[in-house]
Scaffold this active site. Structure first.
Site, PDB file in Angstrom:
ATOM      1  CB  SER A 154     -20.740  25.591 -56.807  1.00 36.59           C
ATOM      2  OG  SER A 154     -21.053  24.318 -56.285  1.00 36.59           O
ATOM      3  CG  ASP A 178     -15.968  26.021 -51.969  1.00 41.91           C
ATOM      4  OD1 ASP A 178     -14.814  25.630 -51.749  1.00 41.91           O
ATOM      5  OD2 ASP A 178     -16.955  25.595 -51.345  1.00 41.91           O
ATOM      6  CG  HIS A 248     -20.499  25.934 -51.431  1.00 43.79           C
ATOM      7  ND1 HIS A 248     -19.306  25.461 -51.929  1.00 43.79           N
ATOM      8  CD2 HIS A 248     -21.424  25.770 -52.436  1.00 43.79           C
ATOM      9  CE1 HIS A 248     -19.484  25.022 -53.172  1.00 43.79           C
ATOM     10  NE2 HIS A 248     -20.753  25.207 -53.491  1.00 43.79           N
TER      11      HIS A 248
END
Length: 451
Positions: A154, A178, A248
């Site tokens: 992330s 991601d 996610h």
């Protein structure tokens, strides 16, 4: 004097009791997220010699880090509740299982823990500066940038990118799991992860419609299930917190699966998910073409092939199962029909081996068009790989609930494995499929001429 020695001894005991013998990831509460936390970056070193007890290191103390080995940095992202990442320990141990390396957990939980995402995002470049100072000391001690590998999750993916920019893209590799989308979507390369940030950049996009970044960011960008809704994740808010983070986080668990011996996820380079599902992009791995890229840790096996491309970038698609290890096995179902009229519909295929194991694939994402004497090649995905198929069943459906029932007259059906093209292909001839009625049969080996 005796009293002085006794006092010093007691103080040493007190110090040893209060010091953290094995540093662990910072654990904060939701209260900390509400009031906010100032940035404090901690680096924890794991090796095969200290797999379960980390050693705290910093730019002035490299500890037991062996600069002649690969060093992998694991960088987490936004932590709105302050809790440690549930996947961190598995990732550290998995990396040490596959290679004798240094693994450094980058703990910036004090800084990432906040309910205000913008506050965490604003600290990413500062984290990158701390990492550069540490890597600079590694280089002084004889380390090579070729051996630096950064795995960023992330916001951590963009942190890895910022570090890479400071070394003009000479880091060995960056993997973005991601990469965060909010506040980064549409930003120029200098403000986010970019293919030029390392010698090889691979990215897994698992939540492109919410928390993740949609567009390609690496030399190879993997889009599981098209990068959207991941199988097994909640579809509605009734799923609680998992509804928001499951897609996610799936990128991390897919990467973890690549560290285990029971699953190698193959991806297929393609321009779009639709083309992949329609079987237009699954020829890699079939001689004389190059092998198909593998997801996760071994994705860099495709690095040399990408160097031949201009630009050296590609997108790759694949589907997964709902649960770990997520692997699916691809087959082509080739059907030639002899209906006088065109038939449109979907096929469900079920395989069974002699032991009674059954695996099923519904090929219904887009209706197939069956024309007389034309071969239709359908891409089937199974969550089990049956070595020796004893029986096959087919169901044809037009999707109509009411109205006439149609027949599909099959001149020849052929089943061929993409994962194992060396396996004998299986055939069956002269079948009549009644709509919504399962037809079970024993296949035979296809003649050599048809292979």
């Amino acid at each position: 004097m005796l009293r002085l020695y006794f006092f010093i001894s007691v103080m040493c005991l007190v110090k040893s009791d209060t010091d953290e013998t094995c540093p662990s990831f910072t654990r904060l509460s939701f209260h900390s997220a509400v009031v906010g936390t100032g940035l404090n970056v901690r680096l924890m070193l794991y090796t095969r010699r200290n797999r379960t007890c980390a050693q705290a290191v910093n730019s002035t103390f490299l500890g037991n880090l062996n600069v002649t080995k690969k060093t992998t940095f694991v960088v987490h992202g936004f932590r709105p509740t302050g809790s440690p990442p549930v996947w961190m320990e598995d990732l550290v141990q998995g990396l040490l299982d596959v290679e004798d390396m240094n693994v450094i957990v980058v703990d910036w939980n004090r800084g990432a823990t906040t309910v205000i995402y913008n506050h965490a995002s604003s600290k990413t470049r500062k984290v990158a500066v701390v990492l550069k100072e540490f890597i600079d000391q590694m280089l002084v001690q004889g380390a090579s940038l070729d051996d630096i590998y950064m795995i960023g999750v992330s916001l951590g993916a963009h942190i890895a990118g910022f570090v890479g920019k400071m070394y003009n893209g000479q880091l060995g590799r960056i993997t973005g799991l991601d990469p965060a989308g909010p506040l980064f979507n549409g930003r120029p390369p200098e403000d986010r992860l970019d293919p030029g940030d390392a010698q090889f950049v691979d990215v897994i996009h698992s939540d492109i419609d919410a928390l993740g970044y949609k567009e390609p960011l690496g030399n190879i960008d993997f889009y599981p299930n098209g990068g959207l809704d991941q199988p097994g994740c909640p579809k509605t808010i009734l799923g609680g917190l998992r509804y928001f983070k499951c897609d996610h986080q799936r990128s991390v668990y897919l990467y973890l699966s690549s560290l285990r011996e029971n699953c190698s996820i193959t991806a297929y380079p393609c321009d779009s998910y639709r083309d992949y599902r329609n079987g237009k992009c699954v020829n890699c791995g079939i001689p004389p073409k190059e092998s198909c890229p593998l997801l996760g840790y071994y994705a860099d096996n495709w690095k040399e092939y990408l160097k031949q491309k201009d630009p050296p970038m590609t997108k790759a698609f694949f589907d997964t199962a709902e649960k770990e290890p997520f692997c699916m096995y691809h087959y082509f179902v080739d059907i030639i029909t002899w209906n006088k009229n065109i038939r449109r519909g979907s096929i469900t295929i079920k395989l069974r081996d002699k032991a009674g194991n059954i695996t099923e694939s519904k090929i219904n994402h887009e209706p197939a068009v069956f024309q007389k004497y034309h071969q239709v090649s359908l891409l089937a995905r199974f969550n089990q790989d049956l070595d020796k198929v004893a029986t096959i069943s087919l169901v044809f459906s037009t999707g109509s609930v009411i109205g006439p029932r149609y027949k599909l007259r099959v001149l020849r059906m052929k089943l061929r494995s993409l994962a194992h093209p060396e396996r004998p292909q299986l055939c069956r001839y002269d079948l009549v499929l009644m709509e919504n009625i399962e037809t079970v049969f024993q296949p035979i080996l296809c003649p050599k001429l048809l292979m």
